[in-house]
Write an enzyme that holds these catalytic residues in place. Structure first.
Site, PDB file in Angstrom:
ATOM      1  N   THR A 186       5.368 -20.016 -54.670  1.00  0.00           N
ATOM      2  CA  THR A 186       6.539 -20.895 -54.519  1.00  0.00           C
ATOM      3  C   THR A 186       6.056 -22.260 -54.045  1.00  0.00           C
ATOM      4  OG1 THR A 186       6.789 -20.185 -52.244  1.00  0.00           O
ATOM      5  CG2 THR A 186       8.051 -18.989 -53.871  1.00  0.00           C
TER       6      THR A 186
ATOM      7  N   GLU B 147      11.160 -16.946 -57.649  1.00  0.00           N
ATOM      8  CA  GLU B 147      11.383 -15.536 -57.291  1.00  0.00           C
ATOM      9  C   GLU B 147      12.227 -14.802 -58.335  1.00  0.00           C
ATOM     10  OE1 GLU B 147      11.556 -18.130 -55.351  1.00  0.00           O
ATOM     11  OE2 GLU B 147      10.960 -17.718 -53.286  1.00  0.00           O
TER      12      GLU B 147
ATOM     13  N   LYS C 169      27.026 -31.029 -42.908  1.00  0.00           N
ATOM     14  CA  LYS C 169      28.218 -30.503 -42.230  1.00  0.00           C
ATOM     15  C   LYS C 169      28.881 -31.641 -41.472  1.00  0.00           C
ATOM     16  CE  LYS C 169      25.717 -26.405 -42.293  1.00  0.00           C
ATOM     17  NZ  LYS C 169      24.289 -26.355 -42.078  1.00  0.00           N
TER      18      LYS C 169
ATOM     19  N   TRP D 267      31.925 -29.007 -45.288  1.00  0.00           N
ATOM     20  CA  TRP D 267      30.632 -29.190 -45.925  1.00  0.00           C
ATOM     21  C   TRP D 267      30.735 -30.269 -47.001  1.00  0.00           C
ATOM     22  CZ3 TRP D 267      28.006 -23.769 -46.955  1.00  0.00           C
ATOM     23  CH2 TRP D 267      27.752 -23.151 -45.713  1.00  0.00           C
TER      24      TRP D 267
END
Ligand code: AMP
Length: 543
Positions: free
Chosen positions: A186, A331, A440, A445
């Site tokens: 990754t 993944e 936030k 959000w």
């Protein structure tokens, strides 16, 4: 009672056998590191992949031993894809955009035994070879007469001499389809990188799924340009899906600038191309001033980062090219969702269709998804509620190589993607943020992607990153960090005005910060953590 069908394991070798037998004359075209164009056919890939397998046997490599590559997209890399995995070894694609120290760390962690590299990466190898303690064999992906003299790399061989000494006859071994076939680390924006270890079974199932009509829609009639690198999640599985369908493959090598990509698309009559938004930005930037058009390109798959609306519009309206927005991760092999419209959406006005095209898309069969709130409870598919996106399926990671990071799975085998998303009643998922990037503000959000998309729709903006800044009252407020297009001008006030009417008032950024460049990671994603670091002394206006 068991079914009475043949239990043939799903192995990568079957893909190259198929391509040789049924699409032997299908073309593979590569722009080489040497600068010229190389051209041959699927049958040649198969012959040379068998030579690779024999060469690995000659080195006495064992089942599951790792063979690393440090290479651009090209035909020799393709041969290694099939020769290494087909013979039961694990192909480990190293990312040359990482820092050399990190490359050495990864090669040691993977315990690579052989490392095959393009000559353009010779300086990296010279810098790190002494630190790669497990690598016993160094192969330069070049002709024998191009092998550098006095490279300082012990036992360095040319790929052509290495495989040229081998027979083209080889019987692919049969083994458990769950055996490891390839691995990819990754991007590792935080902490050390971790590896996804794919299996033959997961790779074949993913290759089938990727080729489906509502996914990449690949066929023997396509000429496919994977600009997405073969060192990043196996070029989204395109080499495998191309073998499975007999599609023509066109490899760009190291030349990823707009001019080179455009010329390749035209010369090789490319119908389908795949890559991250930054690549297409460079392509469109090259085409626009000269009024250039595509003569064969029909579809582009864009993923890896959110595709800006301005790009979808430019491809569709100015160039007649369908943009398919895709989402996935290392993944996940990597494909998870792809945005193709359903019948009922096609009769909608263009502006409504656009809202759907901007979403990351619908689940591909084989990959299931859900969103959950902070309490782990599943949230409704109403297109409004957003929560952590969880996935599961046969090509999704169960655990990282060597158990790094412990067991990542949550709730009965679901993998937490780290993305925050909504899902609408038709099943279209939309990423609003990475969970760590979400802003936030006053308990609500704000999607940084939405703020960035509006900024890049402004004609003077080349790139934009939205980050949250500490605010005494609202907790966090968004600011947008902007790189201007060369020669273009826009002021802070003009850009903030540009937001008006395009988003809710409280979602408009508090400030604009102009910079020369935004740091990008090894896979082309904006490194917001580093950006935050450079802005640590910044204070929001009025605070
Ligand atoms: P990687 O494993 O390097 O391919 O990164 C995977 C991550 O890239 C995902 O978890 C998302 O955060 C991001 N990503 C991939 N595709 C998209 C997309 N189409 N829109 C927004 N983010 C994306």
């Amino acid at each position: 009672m068991l079914g009475l069908m043949q239990n043939q394991p799903l192995l990568i070798s079957s893909l190259i056998d198929f391509a040789e037998r049924h699409h032997g004359d299908g073309e593979i075209v590569s722009r080489r590191v040497e600068g010229d164009i190389h051209r041959y056919h699927w049958r040649d890939v198969a012959v040379r992949a068998r030579r690779v397998a024999n060469a690995l046997d000659a080195l006495k490599l064992q089942f599951s031993d790792r063979v690393a590559t440090l290479a651009w997209n090209g035909y020799r890399h393709l041969e290694l894809y099939f020769g290494v995995s087909g013979s039961g070894r694990v192909l480990h694609t190293l990312n040359p955009r990482l820092h050399p120290e990190q490359i050495a760390w990864i090669a040691n962690h993977a315990e690579d035994q052989v490392l095959c590299f393009d000559l353009s990466f010779l300086p990296i190898i010279q810098a790190v070879h002494a630190k790669c303690t497990t690598v016993k064999h160094w192969i330069a992906l070049c002709d024998a007469d191009k092998l550098p003299k006095n490279s300082g790399i012990p036992g360095l061989q040319s790929y052509e001499a290495w495989i040229g000494a081998q027979s083209e006859k080889y019987r692919w071994p049969e083994f458990d389809e769950n055996s490891a076939s390839s691995m990819c680390y990754t991007s590792g924006t935080t902490g050390n990188p971790k590896a996804a270890l794919y299996s033959h079974r997961s790779t074949i199932l993913h290759a089938y799924a990727a080729a489906l009509p509502d996914v990449m829609c690949l066929s023997a009639r396509d000429s496919v340009l994977p600009v997405v690198p073969m060192f990043h999640v196996n070029a989204w599985g395109i080499p495998y899906s191309a073998a499975l369908t007999g599609a023509k493959l066109v490899f760009p090598g190291p030349a990823l600038d707009g001019k080179s990509i455009y010329e390749l698309i035209e010369a090789e009559r490319v119908t389908y191309a795949a890559g991250v938004p930054t690549i297409w930005q460079m392509l469109l930037g090259h085409m626009k001033p000269g009024g250039l058009k595509f003569s064969t390109l029909k579809r582009t798959v864009i993923g890896g980062s959110a595709c800006p609306p301005a790009m979808i519009t430019a491809f569709r309206e100015e160039y007649g090219v369908e943009v398919l927005h895709a989402w996935g991760m290392t993944e996940m092999s990597p494909l998870g969702t792809l945005c193709t419209l359903k019948n009922k959406h096609l009769t909608m006005p263009e502006s409504e269709q656009m809202k759907i095209r901007l979403k990351q898309g619908r689940a591909i069969y084989g990959m299931d998804m859900k969103i959950v709130g902070g309490d782990g409870q599943e949230l409704p598919w109403d297109g409004k509620a957003y929560g952590d996106l969880l996935v599961r399926g046969p090509w999704i990671l169960r655990e990282y190589f060597k158990g790094e990071g412990g067991n990542p799975l949550v709730q009965d085998g679901w993998f937490p993607t780290g993305d925050v998303a909504t899902i609408d009643p038709d099943g279209y998922m939309q990423i609003t943020d990475r969970s760590k990037d979400v802003i936030k503000s006053g308990g609500e959000w704000i999607s940084s992607i939405e703020v960035e998309n509006i900024a890049v729709a402004h004609p003077a903006v080349a790139m934009a990153a939205c980050i949250g800044m500490r605010h005494p009252k609202w907790d966090e407020r968004p600011v947008v960090v902007v790189v201007k297009k060369a020669g273009a001008e826009v002021t802070r006030e003009e850009l903030l005005k540009f937001y008006e009417g395009k988003t809710a008032k409280w979602q408009i950024p508090d400030d604009v910060i102009f910079v020369e460049s935004i740091p990008l990671g090894a896979t082309g994603k904006m490194l917001k953590a580093r950006l935050r670091e450079t802005l640590k002394d910044y204070r929001l206006p009025g605070t």
